[in-house]
Design a protein around this motif. Sequence first.
Motif, mmCIF file in Angstrom:
data_model
loop_
_atom_site.group_PDB
_atom_site.id
_atom_site.type_symbol
_atom_site.label_atom_id
_atom_site.label_comp_id
_atom_site.label_asym_id
_atom_site.label_seq_id
_atom_site.Cartn_x
_atom_site.Cartn_y
_atom_site.Cartn_z
ATOM 1 N N VAL A 157 47.003 39.885 65.218
ATOM 2 C CA VAL A 157 47.730 39.929 63.947
ATOM 3 C C VAL A 157 48.900 38.962 63.985
ATOM 4 C CG1 VAL A 157 49.115 41.413 62.459
ATOM 5 C CG2 VAL A 157 46.988 42.280 63.454
ATOM 6 N N LEU A 189 41.481 43.676 58.979
ATOM 7 C CA LEU A 189 42.101 44.451 60.060
ATOM 8 C C LEU A 189 42.946 45.601 59.501
ATOM 9 C CD1 LEU A 189 43.230 41.542 62.451
ATOM 10 C CD2 LEU A 189 41.240 43.044 62.682
ATOM 11 N N GLY A 190 43.578 45.390 58.339
ATOM 12 C CA GLY A 190 44.403 46.432 57.752
ATOM 13 C C GLY A 190 43.594 47.612 57.254
ATOM 14 N N LEU A 222 44.925 44.705 69.027
ATOM 15 C CA LEU A 222 44.862 43.790 67.876
ATOM 16 C C LEU A 222 46.228 43.247 67.496
ATOM 17 C CD1 LEU A 222 42.343 45.632 65.503
ATOM 18 C CD2 LEU A 222 41.911 43.648 66.962
ATOM 19 N N ARG A 223 47.297 43.725 68.204
ATOM 20 C CA ARG A 223 48.632 43.293 67.838
ATOM 21 C C ARG A 223 48.808 41.791 68.024
ATOM 22 N NH1 ARG A 223 52.945 46.791 70.694
ATOM 23 N NH2 ARG A 223 51.735 48.320 69.487
ATOM 24 N N LYS A 247 42.695 53.218 62.317
ATOM 25 C CA LYS A 247 43.757 53.197 63.309
ATOM 26 C C LYS A 247 44.007 51.749 63.701
ATOM 27 C CE LYS A 247 42.743 57.746 65.270
ATOM 28 N NZ LYS A 247 42.433 58.506 66.511
ATOM 29 N N GLN A 248 45.187 51.447 64.108
ATOM 30 C CA GLN A 248 45.543 50.101 64.515
ATOM 31 C C GLN A 248 45.644 50.063 66.036
ATOM 32 O OE1 GLN A 248 45.784 47.475 62.519
ATOM 33 N NE2 GLN A 248 45.279 48.761 60.738
#
Length: 830
Positions: free
Chosen positions: A798, A784-785, A794-795, A789-790
Amino acid sequence: MLQRRLLLQRPCLRSLPVPRLHQRSRLRQVRHATAEAGENESGHIATTPNEGILFFNNLLPLSIPFMRLLPFVLRSNKSSILQDADKWMRVGALVVEILPRLREAGAFLKFQHQEQDDPATVAEAVRQYLRAHPTRPWWNPFDPVRAGLVVGKPWVEDLFRLPSKRLKVEFLPTAPGAEVAELNQEQLYAFFRPYGKLADIVVQPSDSKIMPRFAYLDYSQVGKAIMAKNCLHGFTVPEPQGGGKLGTIFRITYEKRRQGGWIWDWITNHPRIVFPIVVALVAGISVTIFDPIRTLSIKAHITHSFHIEDNVIFRWFKTQSEDLLKKVRELRHGVDESEAGMQVVWDDRKADIEQIQSWLMETADTFIVVQGPRGSGKRELVIDHALQRKQAAHRVLVVDCKPVQEARGDGPTIAAAASQVGYWPVFSWMNSLNGMLDLAAQGLTGVKAGFSETLDTQLSKIWNSTAVALKSIALEGRKKDDKDANLSDDEYLEAHPERRPVVVIDNFLHKSSDAGAGLVYDKLAEWAARLTTTNVAHVIFLTNDLSYSKSLGRALPDRVFRQITLRDCSLETAKRYVIHHLDFDKAEDRPTQDESDEARKLTPSQKRKDLAELDHVIPLLGGRLTDLEFLARRIKAGETPTKAVHEIIEQSASEILKMYLLSGGGSGSSGETREWSIPQAWTLIRSLAASETLRYNEMLLLDAYKSAGDRALAALEQAELITVQSLNGRPCSIGPGKPVYRPAFQRLVDDKVLAAKMDLAVLGESIGNENKSIDGYERELHLLGELPKQPGELRGRVQWLLGKIEACQGKIEGYEKESAGLKKILVSEY
């Protein structure tokens, strides 16, 4: 007289009469006869310019070799070849030497002639005389003695070579390195036809590389070939007759012609036809000859037809001696200890015995299954009690699966299965040989010939022959004047279930987890299904495996089995069993003179003051018959019940430790791979030590059983460490394999060093599992890292991964603290 005396010194020459000599100075006396190896054993006959050689055949019986050496045969062959010497002297001939040829039933005769004569004239005179005065031997009156002039240089040898109709004529040069001519069929015919009828002439193929060149000549009779060989061997063919510039020499030998060679050639050249025919013949012989013998052997095995115990005289002696032996045994040792106290158990299980007997009187095409743990008395209950009447009528067949399953290889498995039913003769060793023949046939024809048979096919033959024998036994009592004589065999068997024999399949699913076990058990189940559905026999399965319904359900999917489950004895029955076992041998205890009359009337159990302990120790031991018998024997040996039970628990704990906990690498003592780990076994032991039963699905939630937990529990159940109870067809609870195992589990857990070692292994495996989980979470976080872009979606994922990592890390720290405490125990305790 000198000539006659010298010739008669050798018995083999007596068949050649001695000539009468004329008193002429120009004639020499005849020399002595030589042996079969030529003159001076050189293999040749030396001649001078005024000497010649004749060969006479048919002087001895050729077809009967041993008669050639009999004296009366030699004396009976008195021919007139040499007796009429006057005929020979007219042409100036004189016999010089005689060389016998016993193997060729003839002889060489060397003669001397005058210089103005030639050998051909002498030979013609002899032939005319033999035609005018034929000599017919008694063993072959249709073939008289004949003579031929030797034109070559014969080789007189005494090798072990027998004459034959075929001659091999090789063409040799007259000098080393000289050219040699190869004669054609017409030229060979001109040389060899005068000696007899020729059947065939086979010249060497033109493209053949074999040297020297040769040709085969086949005569119609052996005697003609002998004459040609001895007259033409060493003959030099001149150039006018086709011998080339320097001439060609004949070297002639006998060639053995193969008889029936065309049959073998046809067989080897047509394997696609021959192999199926051979297979059909072998199968036909087996069905016609061996199958009836095997059926009779199986029938005799079931009915004990050839057992000496069923002999009338033997039974009388046995009856007369049984009472005496019984009295002696009672006086010395009491009655057999194996039966001591068993009547108490059978009284407790009388309902099960009667239930089986009632089922055998009903028409129901299904199985009877008696399930129970080892040592619960399944075999004794069925065979010795429920089938007592059937055994007296010789209608019980017991098939023990244990020796069949424990056999290694197809051959031993077939032999073990055959011995269980009396299948004889059995050629288990032929399976390997047939496999090699089948492989050879596949190499020749491209397809298998069917010589080799698989284990499946062999077992099917054994069970099918057994079914035929069982049906014959079931129909034995049927008569033509019965009221139901008009019924067919199947209808008769359906109407008379009491006439059917009983097949008891013991140790069913023994070692069912082994590779290849499914084939044996599947074939047995299919065969048993055919027996029940065709009303040939009743089938009873004895098993200690709770999963028998899966295997039997495939054979009879639309039937409901009749089941009896044998549990351990109740505590009251177990106590009565032990006491009855002690009282059974009261004859061993001799009363002493100091004892009172009342004391002498007491039984051994009443004399003992420590039997009150049974109320406290039997709940620890349980109701398993083998353990109860072991307890009774220890008490009889002088131990107290408490001490005996503690010894049994100690022994069980040692067995558990050795079999389930101390074998590294997941392998048993016999080398088989186990499907459970030591931490899994220890987790069960620790849990069962604290509780009598465990929830099956709750155990699967533990860390030790997260991976292949069902398989590990099934393997431990098969190894008899635990028992799994079912509810509505699904496993619901877990208990110890034997009642005595629970106090044994508690004793193992109370051992601090052992418990610390096992707990440390469990914690180590748990730490390893948590580390694997953390590795998976970290890999996903790393993935995921790497996204450019984040996304906000996905928060949550994580945060969830971070929470999992934190929880796993907390567990690892807790496990490590526990491990540190356990290590202190290991370094401080013994």
